[in-house]
Design a protein around this motif. Structure first.
Motif, PDB file in Angstrom:
ATOM      1  N   GLU A 268       0.749  -1.100   0.132  1.00  0.00           N
ATOM      2  CA  GLU A 268      -0.045   0.004   0.044  1.00  0.00           C
ATOM      3  C   GLU A 268       0.846   1.162  -0.090  1.00  0.00           C
ATOM      4  N   ALA A 269       1.933   1.179   0.649  1.00  0.00           N
ATOM      5  CA  ALA A 269       2.921   2.409   0.849  1.00  0.00           C
ATOM      6  C   ALA A 269       3.337   2.909  -0.544  1.00  0.00           C
ATOM      7  N   THR A 270       3.596   2.406  -1.762  1.00  0.00           N
ATOM      8  CA  THR A 270       3.959   2.839  -3.007  1.00  0.00           C
ATOM      9  C   THR A 270       2.798   2.609  -4.048  1.00  0.00           C
ATOM     10  N   SER A 271       1.647   2.156  -3.465  1.00  0.00           N
ATOM     11  CA  SER A 271       0.710   1.968  -4.545  1.00  0.00           C
ATOM     12  C   SER A 271       0.011   3.326  -5.029  1.00  0.00           C
ATOM     13  N   ARG A 272       0.327   4.470  -4.457  1.00  0.00           N
ATOM     14  CA  ARG A 272       0.056   5.659  -4.931  1.00  0.00           C
ATOM     15  C   ARG A 272       1.079   6.410  -6.156  1.00  0.00           C
ATOM     16  N   ARG A 273       2.148   5.589  -6.238  1.00  0.00           N
ATOM     17  CA  ARG A 273       2.878   6.235  -7.106  1.00  0.00           C
ATOM     18  C   ARG A 273       2.522   6.142  -8.521  1.00  0.00           C
ATOM     19  N   ARG A 274       2.477   7.077  -9.299  1.00  0.00           N
ATOM     20  CA  ARG A 274       1.958   7.081 -10.603  1.00  0.00           C
ATOM     21  C   ARG A 274       2.824   6.700 -11.719  1.00  0.00           C
ATOM     22  N   PHE A 275       2.603   6.061 -12.780  1.00  0.00           N
ATOM     23  CA  PHE A 275       3.399   6.028 -13.805  1.00  0.00           C
ATOM     24  C   PHE A 275       2.464   6.441 -15.177  1.00  0.00           C
ATOM     25  N   LYS A 276       3.178   6.611 -16.436  1.00  0.00           N
ATOM     26  CA  LYS A 276       2.713   7.090 -17.605  1.00  0.00           C
ATOM     27  C   LYS A 276       2.797   6.032 -18.445  1.00  0.00           C
ATOM     28  N   ILE A 277       2.000   5.323 -19.327  1.00  0.00           N
ATOM     29  CA  ILE A 277       2.454   4.221 -20.207  1.00  0.00           C
ATOM     30  C   ILE A 277       2.913   5.007 -21.558  1.00  0.00           C
ATOM     31  N   SER A 278       4.041   4.506 -21.905  1.00  0.00           N
ATOM     32  CA  SER A 278       4.753   5.075 -23.114  1.00  0.00           C
ATOM     33  C   SER A 278       4.327   4.216 -24.239  1.00  0.00           C
ATOM     34  N   LYS A 279       4.575   2.964 -23.985  1.00  0.00           N
ATOM     35  CA  LYS A 279       4.237   2.081 -25.209  1.00  0.00           C
ATOM     36  C   LYS A 279       4.115   0.562 -24.654  1.00  0.00           C
ATOM     37  N   ILE A 280       4.001  -0.491 -25.463  1.00  0.00           N
ATOM     38  CA  ILE A 280       3.724  -1.882 -24.934  1.00  0.00           C
ATOM     39  C   ILE A 280       4.931  -2.712 -25.501  1.00  0.00           C
ATOM     40  N   THR A 281       5.468  -3.729 -24.790  1.00  0.00           N
ATOM     41  CA  THR A 281       6.568  -4.379 -25.445  1.00  0.00           C
ATOM     42  C   THR A 281       6.056  -5.171 -26.246  1.00  0.00           C
ATOM     43  N   PRO A 282       6.818  -5.567 -27.441  1.00  0.00           N
ATOM     44  CA  PRO A 282       6.290  -6.372 -28.628  1.00  0.00           C
ATOM     45  C   PRO A 282       6.357  -7.844 -28.209  1.00  0.00           C
ATOM     46  N   THR A 283       7.250  -8.117 -27.140  1.00  0.00           N
ATOM     47  CA  THR A 283       7.079  -9.572 -26.485  1.00  0.00           C
ATOM     48  C   THR A 283       6.334  -9.565 -25.054  1.00  0.00           C
ATOM     49  N   PRO A 284       5.828 -10.948 -25.056  1.00  0.00           N
ATOM     50  CA  PRO A 284       5.285 -11.342 -23.639  1.00  0.00           C
ATOM     51  C   PRO A 284       6.126 -10.996 -22.468  1.00  0.00           C
ATOM     52  N   ALA A 285       5.627 -11.035 -21.288  1.00  0.00           N
ATOM     53  CA  ALA A 285       6.401 -10.889 -20.020  1.00  0.00           C
ATOM     54  C   ALA A 285       7.534 -11.955 -19.949  1.00  0.00           C
ATOM     55  N   ASN A 286       7.025 -13.327 -20.468  1.00  0.00           N
ATOM     56  CA  ASN A 286       8.154 -14.404 -20.013  1.00  0.00           C
ATOM     57  C   ASN A 286       9.214 -14.229 -21.172  1.00  0.00           C
ATOM     58  N   GLN A 287       9.076 -13.256 -22.095  1.00  0.00           N
ATOM     59  CA  GLN A 287      10.148 -13.078 -23.106  1.00  0.00           C
ATOM     60  C   GLN A 287      10.883 -11.855 -23.281  1.00  0.00           C
ATOM     61  N   THR A 288      10.413 -10.966 -22.372  1.00  0.00           N
ATOM     62  CA  THR A 288      10.988  -9.354 -22.277  1.00  0.00           C
ATOM     63  C   THR A 288      11.949  -9.444 -21.271  1.00  0.00           C
ATOM     64  N   LYS A 289      13.135  -9.323 -21.967  1.00  0.00           N
ATOM     65  CA  LYS A 289      14.514  -9.435 -21.066  1.00  0.00           C
ATOM     66  C   LYS A 289      15.096  -8.129 -20.783  1.00  0.00           C
TER      67      LYS A 289
END
Length: 889
Positions: A268-289
């Protein structure tokens, strides 16, 4: 008193019609600030958006309320501060900036100032811009003084005052604030929020607060993976377990770019930190290195398993990129609430949005009252500090219902003369006032014989001919040639072939092409209009295939109205005795509008149009069109346009108009002086260019539909079946200008929701109109709009000008139309492919068109380009081919 305004003062209060009372969404300010208000310009460095400026000021107020601000709560709009005190204790003097000690440190979104992140430090500088003398504002409201810059700033200060607290507590867009309470989900991860608009408006002897409903789309808050599920039209996130295609990835990247999210995997302490999406990776999470920092690379799924002991549920989905080499799996992110959906809504979302906003008058009135309760003017400490008191009750306004005009059809009609009830009627037992003859025509069905069987087209043609003849038209050719064409093929060749078939079949000049369309999309419709208007030179009538297959008599009657006026007929008129201003002496009505390109596209031009009447019955109109620099509100080539129209009037009537009544649409109050000084001068120049001694009397009226004024009947007998005010309801006091000549007129019958009245404001009047005279004329004209059997919401000259602006967009071949766009949308978004816009000119005769859309036809068109003159003139009496296209016989 004569120098109170450069515009026209209200001559008197009208007396015509039945007196009633209505409620309006205005709330009276019963007590105004008595002391003068100090206005400060504010500079916050570094420069940030106004939303963040408000947060900075709120933090500044917390820290300095007791010291610098002397416990007086000022109000702030992101650029200006309004207060009762001089902040000169810490300033060098009243004309210079305060010292730079006024520093503010803004906490991060998580509420703490982290040692790892540099604090967000800002400097506030205030400079006295002026002092608002409230006595001057009082004199203006009471009709004893002009609207000075001081008064305008005073009204602006009151606007800032009433919006200050809501803007700090709620999501704000423009003059409206929005609450999630009662939000309704739209498709695709969006939802519509209820909003409340408020604005301070001057009235006679008082300030009124205009409160209205508004609505806009926001992104749904919640798990980002659920947002992606909805964007892709899936039922549950489980449908995404196998991953997504490249096409789907591109789609969600486009939809999610710049969306703000928070992470939920670190507590909860860090859940208020905001990020802005710049793009989507071309690979899935298990292949994004990425580099794990120890010289080894790892993938995102493995990193989360090792670092956070969290095994990803959707490792086959891509990650979002928030900064360079910072990747976050979709499932650990949540969309932050209150982010406005600024992308274009699709068809289903738009339909859901309309259902949400379309509310019956009594429901709208109740919701406005709820909004006033949320605003809580009486409990607003900032209003209390300034001494501003606002009534909680809607204003009760005196109104009148003007008498309905008598409409005239052909003398042979069973009902040749009648008075409509509640603003609508039908063609039963009526024949058009002047029936046209349709002898040479053909039909093009854009689809295969399977889509539109020959027998179905013939059945529709039979029903259409019977209906048109019953209504007074003459159609000697009852078997026009029928051809099928590929809607994705060469439309221009198909239409040229249909034109030839029409001429050959009847041995006469073709008059009309009837086109059957397979859908409601724009590309085919736009190409048909471009070709028929500017290439072939013939009137066209488009109908939807689904309507053709049913062949209903009511639909055929609607088509009949449009066909008749396109061919030079007249559908209905008002007795000259009821429009004496037009019939007593040669008088021309003009309506002007400008269509602007879509926001964010400055390269595209704007299109201006002026429509003008050609006869004493105000039933036939011609139009002049120009292309001009984008997003400029003043009509650039108005003098030449008016000159063309005056010539048309003279050629038709044989006399010069002695009076000009000019209705101007699309002008805001801040542009009144600029438009009046520029455009009335242009009309004068047009007259003088014809003859130096030619000086007709001019009346210039601004017509406004983009406002938030609504009226609610107090007595059921004064409402129509939808609960709206009756057609002809006019309001000219209590909520109107303190002394200028303006009024609200609701001339149409409501179909659904709450009707919006039209605001008329007279800027210039050499014809010395009485209040009753202008109100009655404007109302009566709304009954002779050619394309329907209803009174319309604004005077036909302006309505036609609006239609012409949209229609002219279709005359460009360069634009790539979208199948998902409607005709109205593309009318606003299309462009003209002209190197020098000022060299494009057009003159047109405006009549009705497509029964399934709000687009009209142009029968005469002239275009000139530098070094390549192309002249196409189309006349309803007949055509003759010339070297440059077609010209009048």
């Amino acid at each position: 008193m004569a120098n109170l305004t450069e515009f026209v003062q209200r001559p008197d209060l009208g007396r015509l019609g039945k007196g009633i009372r209505v409620r309006s969404n205005f709330f009276e300010v019963t007590s105004l600030p008595q002391e003068n208000i100090i206005h400060y310009d504010v500079t916050i460095t570094p420069d940030v958006p106004p939303v963040l400026n408000r947060k900075i000021y709120e933090e500044f107020e917390k820290e300095n309320l007791a010291s610098t601000l002397h416990n007086i709560r000022a109000v702030f709009d992101g650029k200006s501060i309004f207060s009762f005190i001089l902040y000169n204790n810490n300033c060098v003097d009243n004309t210079r900036y305060c010292k730079e000690f006024m520093n503010v440190t803004l906490p991060e979104d998580d509420g703490v100032i982290s040692a790892k992140r540099a604090p967000r430090a800002f400097k506030i500088k205030m400079k006295k811009a002026g002092e608002i003398v409230m006595e001057e504002l009082h004199r203006f409201l009471e009709g004893r003084g002009q609207l000075t810059p001081n008064c305008l700033t005073g009204i602006m200060a009151l606007d800032v005052l009433i919006r200050h607290l809501p803007s700090m507590r709620h999501v704000t867009v423009g003059r409206s604030f929005f609450t999630r309470q009662g939000a309704v989900a739209l498709a695709g991860g969006a939802e519509v929020w209820q909003g409340y608009y408020q604005s301070a408006r001057p009235a006679k002897g008082k300030i009124m607060i205009n409160v209205d409903l508004s609505a806009t789309a926001f992104y749904e808050a919640g798990p980002l993976v659920m947002m992606v599920t909805k964007l892709l039209g899936r039922r549950t996130p489980d449908d995404l377990r196998r991953g997504i295609t490249d096409k789907d990835r591109i789609k969600i990247e486009k939809a999610l770019k710049n969306l703000k999210v928070k992470v939920i995997h670190r507590g909860e302490a860090t859940s208020r930190r905001r990020f802005k999406i710049s793009k989507i990776t071309p690979t899935p999470a298990n292949q994004t290195k990425f580099d794990a920092g120890d010289g080894h690379t790892t993938d995102v799924a493995d990193y989360f398993a090792r670092t956070y002991n969290q095994r990803l549920t959707y490792p086959h989905l891509p990650c979002i990129v928030v900064r360079k080499d910072i990747f976050l799996p979709l499932e650990v992110c949540e969309v932050i609430e209150g982010q406005r959906h600024i992308r274009k809504l699709n068809e289903k979302q738009t339909a859901d949005m309309i259902r949400f906003t379309c509310q019956a008058p009594h429901l709208r009135a109740n919701k406005i009252k709820q909004g006033v309760d949320i605003l809580n003017y009486r409990g607003n400490e900032y209003l209390q500090q300034f001494g501003l008191v606002v009534s909680n009750d809607m204003a009760v306004v005196p109104a009148r219902v003007l008498p309905t005009p008598t409409l005239q059809y052909h003398p042979s009609s069973r009902e040749a003369s009648f008075v409509p009830r509640e603003g609508s009627w039908n063609l039963r037992d009526k024949k058009v006032a002047q029936g046209a003859t349709l002898g040479s025509w053909s039909i093009v069905a854009f689809g295969s014989d399977t889509d539109f069987p020959h027998q179905s087209i013939q059945a529709f043609v039979r029903e259409l001919i019977i209906t048109c003849q019953d209504n007074g038209m003459n159609i000697p050719n009852k078997t026009p040639p029928i051809m099928h064409s590929n809607p994705q093929g060469d439309v221009e060749s198909s239409l040229k072939q249909a034109w030839l078939r029409a001429g050959n079949a009847s041995k006469a000049q073709p008059q009309m092409l009837l086109c059957v369309l397979p859908n409601t999309g724009v590309p085919l419709y736009a190409e048909i209009k471009r070709v028929t208007d500017t290439v072939i030179g013939i009137a066209s009538q488009c109908i939807q295939g689904r309507h053709m297959m049913q062949a209903k008599k009511q639909y055929c009657a609607n088509v009949c109205l449009k066909l008749n006026v396109k061919l030079g007929g007249m559908n209905v008129y008002i007795s000259p005795t009821q429009i004496p201003f037009i019939s007593d002496r040669p008088t021309i009505l003009m309506g002007a509008d400008i269509s602007h390109p879509a926001p964010g596209d400055p390269a595209r031009p704007s299109i201006s149009a002026v429509c003008a009447s050609l006869d004493a019955k105000a039933s036939r109109y011609s139009a002049a069109i120009r292309v001009q620099t984008g997003r400029t509100e003043i009509i650039a080539d108005l003098a030449a346009m008016v000159k063309d129209l005056l010539k048309n009037f003279y050629q038709t009537c044989g006399r010069k108009p002695e009076r000009i009544l000019f209705y101007r649409d699309g002008v805001s109050e801040g542009q009144f002086a600029q438009v009046m000084n520029g455009e009335i001068k242009a009309v004068r120049l047009a007259c003088a260019s014809l003859n130096e001694s030619y000086q007709p009397y001019i009346t210039f009226v601004v017509v406004q539909k983009r406002h938030h004024t609504r009226f609610f009947p107090m007595d059921r007998r004064d409402s129509d079946r939808t609960g709206n005010c009756l057609p002809g309801t006019v309001i000219e006091s209590t909520i109107t200008h303190p002394f200028e000549f303006d009024f609200y007129l609701q001339s149409h019958a409501g179909l659904q929701g709450t009707s919006r009245p039209t605001h008329y404001h007279v800027l210039y009047d050499e014809n010395q109109f009485s209040t009753d005279g202008l109100q009655a004329l404007s109302y009566n004209l709304c009954y002779v709009y050619a394309r329907c059997t209803r009174a319309v919401s604004l005077v036909p000259p302006v309505y036609y000008a609006h239609i012409v602006c949209r229609r002219a967009r279709f005359h460009s071949r360069a634009e790539q139309w979208s199948d998902t766009e409607s005709a109205e949308e593309c009318g606003q978004a299309a462009s003209f492919a002209i190197v020098k816009p000022e060299l494009s000119r057009a003159v047109a005769v405006i009549q009705g068109d497509n029964p399934s859309s709000d687009v009209s036809g142009i029968v005469r068109f002239t275009q000139e380009k530098e070094n390549a003159p192309t002249i196409i003139e189309i006349d309803i009496k007949g055509l003759k081919r010339g070297d440059h296209g077609f010209h009048v016989q």
